[in-house]
Design a protein around this motif. Structure first.
Motif, mmCIF file in Angstrom:
data_model
loop_
_atom_site.group_PDB
_atom_site.id
_atom_site.type_symbol
_atom_site.label_atom_id
_atom_site.label_comp_id
_atom_site.label_asym_id
_atom_site.label_seq_id
_atom_site.Cartn_x
_atom_site.Cartn_y
_atom_site.Cartn_z
ATOM 1 N N THR A 268 -5.536 21.559 44.608
ATOM 2 C CA THR A 268 -4.322 22.357 44.795
ATOM 3 C C THR A 268 -4.662 23.818 45.066
ATOM 4 O O THR A 268 -4.153 24.415 46.021
ATOM 5 C CB THR A 268 -3.403 22.229 43.558
ATOM 6 O OG1 THR A 268 -3.061 20.848 43.383
ATOM 7 C CG2 THR A 268 -2.141 23.046 43.720
ATOM 8 N N ALA B 249 2.343 22.351 40.018
ATOM 9 C CA ALA B 249 1.202 21.489 39.688
ATOM 10 C C ALA B 249 1.301 21.003 38.242
ATOM 11 O O ALA B 249 1.035 19.830 37.949
ATOM 12 C CB ALA B 249 -0.106 22.243 39.918
ATOM 13 N N LEU C 51 -6.052 19.808 40.250
ATOM 14 C CA LEU C 51 -5.889 21.263 40.181
ATOM 15 C C LEU C 51 -6.841 21.979 41.130
ATOM 16 O O LEU C 51 -6.452 22.941 41.800
ATOM 17 C CB LEU C 51 -6.087 21.758 38.744
ATOM 18 C CG LEU C 51 -5.000 21.338 37.767
ATOM 19 C CD1 LEU C 51 -5.379 21.743 36.346
ATOM 20 C CD2 LEU C 51 -3.641 21.913 38.165
ATOM 21 N N LYS D 299 3.677 18.185 37.885
ATOM 22 C CA LYS D 299 3.097 16.931 38.375
ATOM 23 C C LYS D 299 2.156 16.344 37.324
ATOM 24 O O LYS D 299 2.177 15.131 37.078
ATOM 25 C CB LYS D 299 2.349 17.148 39.681
ATOM 26 C CG LYS D 299 1.661 15.894 40.164
ATOM 27 C CD LYS D 299 1.462 15.851 41.622
ATOM 28 C CE LYS D 299 0.731 14.561 41.955
ATOM 29 N NZ LYS D 299 1.178 13.946 43.134
#
Length: 118
Positions: free
Chosen positions: A67, A45, A64, A48
């Motif tokens: 995710t 993450a 976030l 990204k």
């Protein structure tokens, strides 16, 4: 999550499970496994986020949140799929994944804040 990292996490978990002597040790291995998966997902993450400087702070926070929510849903679904009804074990696994995720993100962002590299 990189395939090589996931394979290593699985190898480590399998080795520890083979050596486990009782239910408590098996439980600890599962919790550690979830922590490692959470940490690995956080690293992915993070990559990204840093590759998308155009994202606003709100978009980053939403990404976030989504995710970690997806990870929690996946863990819960795995328990259902395997017929595991131990609510305390599920709570331990969810907490471990979250701690791994948040801890690794904090580590990665802290390194950047002090001028290092992740």
């Amino acid at each position: 999550m990189s395939a090589s990292t996931l394979r290593q996490i699985m190898r480590d978990t399998d080795a520890r499970l083979e050596a486990a002597r009782d239910d408590d040790e098996v439980r600890r291995v599962g919790i550690d496994h979830m922590n490692a998966l959470g940490a690995d997902l956080a690293a992915t993450a993070y990559l990204k986020l840093v590759s998308r400087p155009d994202m606003t702070v709100d978009q980053q926070a939403g990404f976030l949140k989504d995710t970690i929510d997806d990870l929690m849903t996946s863990i819960e679904a795995s328990f259902v799929t395997h017929g595991v009804q131990d609510v305390a074990l599920l709570a331990d696994h969810l907490e471990a994944a979250e701690v791994g995720f948040v801890g690794r993100l904090d580590e990665l962002f802290s390194v950047v804040r002090i001028g290092g590299r992740a």
